[in-house]
Design an enzyme around this catalytic site. Structure first.
Site, PDB file in Angstrom:
ATOM      1  CG  ASP A 209      -5.503  39.677  49.955  1.00 27.51           C
ATOM      2  OD1 ASP A 209      -4.421  39.390  49.380  1.00 27.51           O
ATOM      3  OD2 ASP A 209      -6.602  39.657  49.392  1.00 27.51           O
TER       4      ASP A 209
ATOM      5  CG  HIS B 263      22.816  32.967  59.468  1.00 28.24           C
ATOM      6  ND1 HIS B 263      22.475  33.708  60.573  1.00 28.24           N
ATOM      7  CD2 HIS B 263      23.151  31.750  59.942  1.00 28.24           C
ATOM      8  CE1 HIS B 263      22.623  32.964  61.664  1.00 28.24           C
ATOM      9  NE2 HIS B 263      23.023  31.774  61.301  1.00 28.24           N
TER      10      HIS B 263
ATOM     11  CG  ASP C 234      22.943  24.499  58.620  1.00 27.58           C
ATOM     12  OD1 ASP C 234      22.087  23.685  59.031  1.00 27.58           O
ATOM     13  OD2 ASP C 234      23.486  25.358  59.353  1.00 27.58           O
TER      14      ASP C 234
ATOM     15  CG  ASP D 209      20.738  22.952  63.103  1.00 26.66           C
ATOM     16  OD1 ASP D 209      21.085  23.125  61.918  1.00 26.66           O
ATOM     17  OD2 ASP D 209      21.082  23.712  64.038  1.00 26.66           O
TER      18      ASP D 209
ATOM     19  CG  HIS E   8      29.669  29.227  64.393  1.00 29.38           C
ATOM     20  ND1 HIS E   8      29.639  27.957  64.920  1.00 29.38           N
ATOM     21  CD2 HIS E   8      30.014  29.081  63.084  1.00 29.38           C
ATOM     22  CE1 HIS E   8      29.930  27.083  63.974  1.00 29.38           C
ATOM     23  NE2 HIS E   8      30.187  27.743  62.850  1.00 29.38           N
TER      24      HIS E   8
ATOM     25  CG  HIS F  63      22.309  25.680  68.606  1.00 30.88           C
ATOM     26  ND1 HIS F  63      21.149  24.990  68.322  1.00 30.88           N
ATOM     27  CD2 HIS F  63      22.991  25.739  67.424  1.00 30.88           C
ATOM     28  CE1 HIS F  63      21.130  24.669  67.024  1.00 30.88           C
ATOM     29  NE2 HIS F  63      22.245  25.096  66.460  1.00 30.88           N
TER      30      HIS F  63
ATOM     31  CG  HIS G 177      19.482  28.899  67.254  1.00 31.69           C
ATOM     32  ND1 HIS G 177      19.746  30.041  66.557  1.00 31.69           N
ATOM     33  CD2 HIS G 177      20.206  27.923  66.632  1.00 31.69           C
ATOM     34  CE1 HIS G 177      20.576  29.772  65.560  1.00 31.69           C
ATOM     35  NE2 HIS G 177      20.867  28.498  65.583  1.00 31.69           N
TER      36      HIS G 177
ATOM     37  CD  GLU H  10      25.895  24.525  64.821  1.00 29.82           C
ATOM     38  OE1 GLU H  10      25.971  25.077  63.711  1.00 29.82           O
ATOM     39  OE2 GLU H  10      24.877  24.555  65.533  1.00 29.82           O
TER      40      GLU H  10
ATOM     41  CE1 TYR I  12      31.433  27.867  58.345  1.00 29.72           C
ATOM     42  CE2 TYR I  12      32.403  28.530  60.447  1.00 29.72           C
ATOM     43  CZ  TYR I  12      31.490  27.765  59.733  1.00 29.72           C
ATOM     44  OH  TYR I  12      30.656  26.914  60.394  1.00 29.72           O
TER      45      TYR I  12
ATOM     46  NE  ARG J 186      27.169  25.142  60.045  1.00 36.76           N
ATOM     47  CZ  ARG J 186      27.086  26.205  59.256  1.00 36.76           C
ATOM     48  NH1 ARG J 186      28.102  27.043  59.173  1.00 36.76           N
ATOM     49  NH2 ARG J 186      25.996  26.460  58.542  1.00 36.76           N
TER      50      ARG J 186
ATOM     51  CD  GLU K 155      24.127  22.176  62.833  1.00 40.47           C
ATOM     52  OE1 GLU K 155      23.966  22.615  61.680  1.00 40.47           O
ATOM     53  OE2 GLU K 155      23.646  22.729  63.846  1.00 40.47           O
TER      54      GLU K 155
HETATM   55  N1  GLY Z   1      21.096  26.109  61.096  1.00 40.62           N
HETATM   56  C1  GLY Z   1      21.346  27.015  62.131  1.00 40.62           C
HETATM   57  C2  GLY Z   1      22.405  26.545  63.013  1.00 40.62           C
HETATM   58  O1  GLY Z   1      23.126  25.645  62.676  1.00 40.62           O
HETATM   59  O2  GLY Z   1      22.527  26.990  64.122  1.00 40.62           O
HETATM   60 MN    MN Z   2      22.643  24.208  61.206  1.00 39.72          MN
HETATM   61 MN    MN Z   3      22.944  24.515  64.525  1.00 37.21          MN
END
Ligand code: GLY
Ligand code: MN
Ligand code: MN
Length: 422
Positions: A20, A224, A241, A252, A331, A335, A342, A365, A369, A387, A389
């Protein structure tokens, strides 16, 4: 919407977390964008039929007992007084009032598949109008998804939205700074995650805009990774991240830090490769550029760097052609960013990638890897992920990097980690 149309836009409910208890409420982004109404269970109906009310809100009514348990509700009174609705009703009246609000509109905007009761009611109302067509009434001739319009609107940010996104970037900067200065071998990833979350809330944000990733060593190659439960190791990197959600808007940001405060050896070299690619990509963001073109440019820089690092062998053109780089860069480079991390908005203009235009906000970004168990990679390069970003808004002649105050030059990152200059 065009004239003679009615749009139904429904807000979010509060999903159960366990038994609940509920997850913290987070408004549906489209609903928030249109109404600024931050409570669950609401529906907005907009009409261009020329009849009043043009804007009706259905909301949870005020209820003393419920408010004692879960807090203030604007109720029907607040929906008109504080949120600008022309009329308001309790949410339990939605299905009953829908026929009257739809009237004989020729076009209905409604997102099917979100709430079965509303979908079914809409079908009943239309069928009823069809059966009564000899009395001169007609069902709507078009049923459209309002997201087609809304998501185009959301893609281009106005100044008020950009101001929020700039403030969000500043909160993310402070969170990364507080985290960078506490970094040390033996610290657990979750300690850094806690600091990020603490600063996000301390500065008035809702919390992280998405699950913060704090990935030490080889975990950085897991895109992720969110378990954040391992200790940091001297000589390794940690990929963070994490960005705040402020007034619904996401930031982000990824930075990759050396756990001991010094970029060294192959890790420093991989970092430099990613930074070079990221800087080149940022320079390419301007009106008329496209995301695939920026991605291709980024890939070119990364592949040339990977060849120098000895991560891949062969000819850059061929490795690009065969997409061999995807083993280490799997990737996209960018985005859209906004109310959703996103964010919405089409990436295409018909068959072609759409041109960037002022007011669009996107991430840049790139990363490299190398999994710990990658037997094709030179041993010294395995178990490393980097990475970098940033969040940028397209301007008239280039872009504004919203997250530029978060250092990424190795010397600046090292100085930051020594606690020099917030
Ligand atoms: N943190 C998710 C991305 O970088 O797309
Ligand atoms: Mn990110
Ligand atoms: Mn991102």
């Amino acid at each position: 919407m065009g004239s003679d149309s009615v749009a139904i836009v429904q807000g979010a409910n509060t999903p159960t977390r366990s038994n609940d208890t509920e997850y913290p409420f987070r408004q549906n982004s489209d609903f928030w964008y249109l109404t600024g109404f931050e409570h669950p269970g609401a529906t907005a109906v907009f009409r261009t039929t020329g009849e009043a009310p043009a804007y009706t809100l259905f909301v949870q009514p005020r209820d003393k007992a419920a408010q004692t348990w879960t807090g203030y509700r604007p109720g029907v009174e607040g929906a008109t007084a504080d949120y600008g609705a022309d009329a308001a009703h309790g949410c339990e009246e939605l299905l009953e009032k829908l026929p009257e609000l739809l009237g004989g509109a020729s076009r209905i905007y409604h997102s099917l598949g979100r709430r079965a009761d509303t979908d079914q009611r809409l079908c009943e109302i239309q069928e009823d109008l069809r059966l009564r067509s000899r009395q001169g009434v007609q069902p709507a001739s078009e049923l459209l998804d309002p997201r087609t319009i809304l998501h185009e609107m959301r893609l281009t940010k106005c100044n008020a939205e950009l101001d929020i996104m700039r403030r969000a970037a500043d909160i993310s900067r402070e969170a990364h700074f507080e985290t960078a200065r506490m970094m040390a071998p033996g610290r657990y990833e979750y300690e850094l995650e806690a600091t990020l979350g603490y600063v996000f809330r301390r500065r008035g944000g809702a919390g992280p805009a998405y699950g913060s990733i704090v990935a030490g060593g080889a975990s950085a190659a897991v895109l992720h990774y969110v378990s954040n439960d391992r200790p940091l190791v001297d000589g390794e990197l940690v990929l963070i991240d994490a960005g705040v959600e402020l007034e619904g808007y996401a930031s982000d940001v990824t930075r990759t830090y050396p756990v001991n405060g010094h970029f060294e050896g192959v890790r420093g070299a991989i970092y430099d490769t990613v930074l070079t690619a990221q800087r080149a990509a940022l320079l390419a963001v301007r009106p008329g550029a496209t995301l695939p073109a920026i991605h291709d440019l980024t890939v070119r820089h990364l592949v040339e760097g990977m060849l120098e690092l000895g991560l891949m062998q062969g000819e850059a053109d061929e490795l690009i052609e065969k997409e061999a780089y995807k083993r280490y860069y799997m990737h996209g480079t960018s985005h859209w960013l906004g109310l959703d991390v996103h964010d919405v908005g089409s990436y295409m203009d018909g068959e072609k990638p759409r041109d960037l235009a002022p007011g669009m906000v996107l991430t840049v970004e790139p990363g490299i890897y190398v999994r710990a168990d990658d037997e094709e990679a030179p041993e010294a390069l395995r178990g490393i992920g980097v990475r970098i970003e940033d969040d940028v808004v397209v301007t008239a002649d280039g872009c504004e990097n919203l997250t530029r105050a978060i250092p990424k030059d190795p010397a600046d990152v090292e100085a930051w980690m020594r606690d020099e200059g917030a």
